[in-house]
Design a protein around this motif. Structure first.
Motif, short mmCIF file in Angstrom:
data_model
loop_
_atom_site.label_atom_id
_atom_site.label_comp_id
_atom_site.label_asym_id
_atom_site.label_seq_id
_atom_site.Cartn_x
_atom_site.Cartn_y
_atom_site.Cartn_z
N ALA A 8 0.84 -1.20 0.00
CA ALA A 8 0.00 0.00 0.00
C ALA A 8 0.87 1.25 0.00
O ALA A 8 0.97 1.97 1.00
CB ALA A 8 -0.94 -0.02 1.20
N VAL A 9 1.47 1.54 -1.13
CA VAL A 9 2.37 2.68 -1.23
C VAL A 9 1.59 3.98 -1.01
O VAL A 9 1.92 4.79 -0.15
CB VAL A 9 3.06 2.70 -2.61
N MET A 16 -8.52 0.59 -6.69
CA MET A 16 -7.07 0.40 -6.76
C MET A 16 -6.72 -1.08 -6.66
O MET A 16 -5.85 -1.57 -7.39
CB MET A 16 -6.37 1.18 -5.64
N PHE A 17 -7.43 -1.79 -5.78
CA PHE A 17 -7.19 -3.23 -5.62
C PHE A 17 -7.51 -3.97 -6.91
O PHE A 17 -6.71 -4.78 -7.40
CB PHE A 17 -8.03 -3.78 -4.47
N VAL A 18 -8.67 -3.71 -7.48
CA VAL A 18 -9.07 -4.42 -8.70
C VAL A 18 -8.11 -4.11 -9.83
O VAL A 18 -7.67 -5.00 -10.56
CB VAL A 18 -10.52 -4.05 -9.09
N PRO A 183 -0.82 3.33 5.14
CA PRO A 183 -0.66 4.76 5.40
C PRO A 183 -1.87 5.32 6.14
O PRO A 183 -3.00 5.15 5.71
CB PRO A 183 -0.53 5.36 3.99
N ARG A 184 -1.62 5.96 7.25
CA ARG A 184 -2.71 6.42 8.11
C ARG A 184 -3.44 7.63 7.55
O ARG A 184 -4.63 7.80 7.74
CB ARG A 184 -2.16 6.74 9.50
N PRO A 258 2.24 14.23 -2.80
CA PRO A 258 3.52 14.93 -2.92
C PRO A 258 4.71 13.98 -2.80
O PRO A 258 4.88 13.31 -1.78
CB PRO A 258 3.49 15.92 -1.76
N GLY A 259 5.48 13.87 -3.88
CA GLY A 259 6.73 13.13 -3.83
C GLY A 259 6.60 11.63 -3.91
O GLY A 259 7.61 10.93 -3.74
N MET A 260 5.41 11.09 -4.14
CA MET A 260 5.28 9.63 -4.23
C MET A 260 4.09 9.26 -5.11
O MET A 260 3.12 10.04 -5.22
CB MET A 260 5.10 9.01 -2.84
N PRO A 261 4.15 8.11 -5.79
CA PRO A 261 3.03 7.69 -6.62
C PRO A 261 1.85 7.24 -5.76
O PRO A 261 2.03 6.62 -4.71
CB PRO A 261 3.59 6.53 -7.43
N ASN A 262 0.66 7.55 -6.20
CA ASN A 262 -0.55 7.16 -5.48
C ASN A 262 -0.99 5.79 -5.99
O ASN A 262 -1.94 5.68 -6.78
CB ASN A 262 -1.65 8.19 -5.70
N ILE A 263 -0.29 4.75 -5.55
CA ILE A 263 -0.53 3.42 -6.10
C ILE A 263 -0.67 2.36 -5.01
O ILE A 263 -0.19 2.53 -3.88
CB ILE A 263 0.62 2.98 -7.05
#
Length: 413
Positions: A8-9, A16-18, A183-184, A258-263
């Motif tokens: 879970a980046v 997202m799961f599918v 990620p919280r 910010p600064g990371m892929p939403n994946i």
């Protein structure tokens, strides 16, 4: 044995799961997309599954596109690749579905799933995921489960997420699932009940016991649907990431972090079915002059002896027709001398037999299913499971047997 690790980046939501799973396992696409479409009314629109980008990374996105968005799509668009979607339901804008096209209450959604023409196992899995959300919402808002209305996941796109996730889970069967720390996020999220803290109350209730991390990026990072999928598939601390990597996939939301892929990244691993061999010492002897109480003490002490792998006692008839107890111990060869000395000290035997044998051992691991400790064994024909006897406590015989049956046939932990 197949293992799937969910990394879970950026977070996890149903779409997202599918998207990530269909990216990693393209052979599932036809089945899963067909099941998703079967749960939708004609007026709801079509399913989108297409390539995109998140922080310069190639990703897949999945979701639902309203009819008007479909009609405006490019001429080359096709049935399973329309438009765009988001990665987190509560705080992004999707192509909006008409106001009258809502899935509605828990009962409405369950009825539609049951009525749809779905592949084997999909309906049961989808309803199980939906029930996890409903039970959490019912407890939070203090209403009966059947009266829960999914204000936050009421659009058809969320029903598609649940059905497609159920289809994936059913298709993969006995797979070991694991997930990274989640990620919280932070701040507040807009809901039908007003502003609520992140993680949303339903998400926090569903994922009690799971590991969280704070990466300093706010917003809702794990949705109730994503949480319910995780709860259905795995348990806190379950599974692992060892094995041979056979494929990977990424599913994304459209929010820019910010600064990371939403994946959400999926790693599919496999452990080959093998029967590694090793050598053990076999120690055997007979006893015909110890009481049952004395032998019980001896067995307990021998089993606790360092180097003893197993001990079993059988019944034989000895000389003069006298009943005798036959002891057989399996021990590590390097500690065999220590074990034989213990046999002489704890029993009345005056002689024993000692030999070395080669044994074949199947891969096994301790997992949890239905809240019970289970030993999962990888056999050439597939995975078998057996509840540890110490895990079955309390209740009547019938209740214990029911618990055992449920745990040995449940794949979600």
């Amino acid at each position: 044995m197949r293992r799937v690790h969910l990394d879970a980046v950026g977070g996890i939501a149903g779409d997202m799961f599918v998207a990530a799973m269909l990216d990693a396992l393209p052979d599932l696409r036809e089945r899963v997309l067909a099941d998703g479409a079967a749960a939708l009314p004609v007026e709801a629109g079509g399913i989108a599954f297409e390539e995109g980008e998140s922080l310069s990374m190639r990703v897949r996105r999945f979701g639902l596109v309203a009819k008007r968005a479909m009609s405006a799509a490019a001429p080359h668009a096709h049935a399973n690749a329309y438009g765009d979607d988001d990665g987190h339901h509560h705080h992004h804008d999707r192509n909006q579905i008409p106001d009258e096209a809502h899935a509605g209450s828990f009962a409405d959604m369950v009825a539609r799933i049951k009525a749809a023409d779905l592949h084997d196992g999909t309906a049961a899995r989808a309803i199980a995921i939906l029930t996890i959300i409903a039970e959490a919402e019912a407890a939070i808002h203090r209403v009966p489960v059947e009266r829960v209305h999914f204000h936050e996941i009421a659009d058809w796109d969320s029903l598609v997420d649940v059905v497609c996730a159920g289809s994936i889970a059913a298709a993969l069967g006995k797979t070991v699932w694991s997930v990274s720390a989640l990620p919280r996020g932070g701040g507040l999220v807009h809901t039908a009940h007003g502003l609520l803290p992140v993680p949303a109350p339903a998400t926090a209730a569903i994922l009690t016991g799971f590991e969280w991390r704070d990466d300093g990026i706010s917003g809702e990072r794990v949705t109730p649907t994503g949480a319910a999928i995780l709860k259905h598939l795995t348990a806190p601390g379950a599974g692992g990431t060892s094995g041979r990597l056979v494929s990977s996939g990424t599913g994304a939301g459209t929010r820019h972090l910010p600064g990371m892929p939403n994946i959400l990244r999926v790693l599919v691993l496999e452990n080959e079915v093998s029967t590694p061999s090793d050598t053990i010492s076999v120690i055997e002897f007979e006893i015909d002059d110890m009481t049952g109480e004395e032998m019980g003490v001896a067995c307990d002490r021998l089993r606790a002896t360092d180097g003893v792998l197993d001990l079993s006692v059988g019944q034989r008839l000895g000389k003069k027709g006298r009943p005798a107890s036959s002891f057989r111990l399996l021990a590590r060869p390097e500690l065999a001398d220590q074990v034989t000395a213990r046999c002489f000290a704890e029993t009345s035997t005056i002689g024993l037999r000692l030999r070395e044998e080669r044994r074949l051992v199947l891969f096994r691991e301790n997992v949890k299913a239905a809240g019970l400790a289970v030993k999962a064994v990888l056999r050439p024909s597939g995975i078998t499971r057996k509840v540890e006897s110490d895990a079955l406590r309390g209740g009547s015989l019938a209740e214990r047997r029911a618990m055992k049956c449920q745990a040995e046939t449940t794949d979600d932990e």
